[in-house]
Structures are given as structure tokens and as C-alpha cells.
Enzyme design. Structure first.
Site, short mmCIF file in Angstrom:
data_model
loop_
_atom_site.label_atom_id
_atom_site.label_comp_id
_atom_site.label_asym_id
_atom_site.label_seq_id
_atom_site.Cartn_x
_atom_site.Cartn_y
_atom_site.Cartn_z
N GLU A 46 0.39 -1.56 0.55
CA GLU A 46 0.03 -0.52 0.31
C GLU A 46 0.90 1.52 0.07
O GLU A 46 2.05 0.95 0.59
CB GLU A 46 -0.83 0.17 1.28
CG GLU A 46 -1.59 -1.55 1.01
CD GLU A 46 -3.04 -1.28 0.29
OE1 GLU A 46 -3.14 -0.07 -0.43
OE2 GLU A 46 -3.67 -1.75 0.76
N THR A 47 0.23 2.65 -0.70
CA THR A 47 1.38 3.79 -0.58
C THR A 47 0.31 4.33 -0.59
O THR A 47 -0.98 4.99 -0.82
CB THR A 47 1.52 4.16 -1.66
OG1 THR A 47 2.77 3.41 -2.15
CG2 THR A 47 2.27 5.36 -1.74
#
Length: 270
Positions: A46-47
Site C-alpha cells: 500500500e501507498t
């Protein structure tokens, strides 16, 4: 001003453990395609992308992208985001972090010992039949319990060793119509109350190291089974992570630690 992205290991106080997340904070929103490309460049599970939300006092708009899709809820990248806001001086540590997201308002507060407490909505599971190919993909013959919420399946096994030794067929799991599946069991030692692992074929992730969103389901599930409101959970991935969880009824509190690994300036971005 230079554009900076951070990489944070969440749900751990030890570098290179827990779950790494990217955190990008900007003054103005970026378009969806740009965020997808940066998330793909980071190549993490995830970012997180944060923008000050003017209509919410001291709040931020928060969105999460995997290398392939945007998701509705992500615990470890929210933890990483709160960690950066306090560490880098965007917020004083005595001020609550408030995030406007696709899952509604999420909040975080800084606690003693460097722990961060996240307040998330519950995602309870209901009994369900396993979809075609799920047990085969997990390479298990049966389960003590199978449940489903709006996002993921929950599969309870007989003991911790079964969870830890699980070796799924990821290519087979990718053919199953699921976002993710949490596999869990009661812990064998007194150090933890329950253990879990999380596989997310629908999000392009074979195995997530530590998953906050899965614990919005695991917390009420194990609270009911164990008769405890406060528990300690271990996600038994190769990197591993520890969460302190509290069943609050319609909400759950997820506590974790975080450590910044690096920050980098974006030199070529449009």
C-alpha cells in the site's frame, strides 16, 4: 517545495519487520492515474496519499493504492501516515490525527511508548460457504469456521501451527473471486491471544505482512470466542507484526508501532 515520499514499517518497532507502506503528503490532490503509477513505482502492498482537507479542521483526505488498485480500507498505511504526521511535525503529538476516507472518518492518537491507536469501524463476518477453489487454493481439507464480511473471507483453523505452516497455491487463489482471505487460529502460547495470516489475491498481493483491516473483523470474532475485550494479536507472516486490539462494539481500536526507513525527494514527477 520539494515533493517527498516516506517509507515506513508499520506494526513494528524493528526496522525491516512489520508491513512497509509509502506515505505521500501534498498540498493539492493528484490525479488517480498519477497516484496509481507512484504506488506501482513504490511496489509496496500500500501507498497512502494525504491532502489537507480544508472543510475538516486539522484533518486530511486519505486514499490508499496497491500497485494495481485503490482500496477502501488499509490499517498499516493509516498507521504509517499518522506516524509521519507526528514525526515530521505536521501535527503535534498531543493532537488527534483525523482522516477522511472511503470508509468514513478514521482517527489516530499517539500513546505512551510510541504506540499509535487507530479507531476503525467494525467489519464483522457472518457464516458463509467457501467459494469454489478457496480451500483448494489454501491447500487445506477443511476449516473450523468460514465467514465473510463485505471485503474478505475468514477461515479459522484448529491451531497456530496450521496457520504458520500454511503454504497456499497463490496461482490458484488468484482464480477465486475474493478480495482477500484471513486465516486464523487461537494462539498456542500466552504471549498472544490469536494469530493470523492474510492473503489478498483480489488486490494483487499474495501475502500481506501485517493487515490492519483484517483485524477489524478478527477483533470482534475472537473477542466473542475468548470472552475478552482487549487482546494481543500476531500476524504470522515472514516479516511478522504485533497488534494490541480492543473490541469497542461498533468500532475497534488497533494499536501498533512504526519506524521510518527512509524519505526520498521525487525528482521527476508530473
Amino acid at each position: 517545495m520539494p515533493e517527498v515520499i516516506y517509507q515506513v514499517d508499520a506494526f513494528t518497532a524493528i526496522p525491516f519487520k512489520g508491513n512497509p507502506a509509502g506515505v505521500f503528503i501534498s498540498e493539492k490532490p493528484r490525479d488517480d492515474d498519477w497516484m496509481r503509477q507512484l504506488a506501482r513505482e513504490m511496489n509496496l502492498s500500500e501507498t497512502a496519499f494525504l491532502v489537507p482537507a480544508e472543510k475538516y479542521k486539522d484533518g486530511y483526505s486519505l486514499r490508499w493504492f496497491t500497485p494495481t488498485v485503490e482500496v477502501d480500507l488499509c490499517g498499516h498505511a493509516t498507521l504509517a501516515s499518522a506516524h509521519i504526521l507526528w514525526q515530521e511535525g505536521f501535527l503535534p503529538r498531543d493532537q488527534e490525527a483525523r482522516f477522511q476516507t472511503r470508509s468514513g472518518l478514521l482517527t489516530a492518537r499517539f500513546c505512551e511508548g510510541g504506540w499509535i491507536a487507530l479507531n476503525f469501524p467494525v467489519k464483522k463476518v457472518e457464516p458463509a460457504l467457501a467459494p469454489d477453489g478457496l480451500l483448494e487454493g489454501l491447500k487445506i481439507a477443511s476449516a473450523r469456521y468460514i465467514g465473510l464480511n463485505k471485503m474478505d473471507y475468514l477461515v479459522e483453523l484448529d491451531n497456530e501451527e496450521q496457520v504458520r505452516s500454511l503454504q497456499p497455491d497463490h496461482s490458484a487463489l488468484r482464480k477465486v473471486q475474493v478480495r482477500g482471505v484471513m486465516v486464523t487460529a487461537r494462539a498456542s502460547s500466552s504471549e498472544f491471544d490469536f494469530v493470523s495470516r492474510f492473503f489478498a489475491p483480489g488486490s494483487g498481493i499474495d501475502e500481506d505482512p501485517v493487515t490492519g483491516s483484517s483485524h477489524t473483523a478478527l477483533t470482534p470474532y475472537w473477542s466473542a470466542k475468548l470472552g475478552k475485550k482487549e487482546m494481543t494479536a500476531c500476524q504470522a507472516s515472514a516479516r511478522g507484526g504485533v497488534l494490541k486490539v480492543v473490541d469497542l462494539g461498533e468500532r475497534v481500536e488497533l494499536r501498533g508501532q512504526a519506524v521510518t526507513i527512509f524519505k526520498a525527494e521525487l525528482l521527476n514527477s508530473r
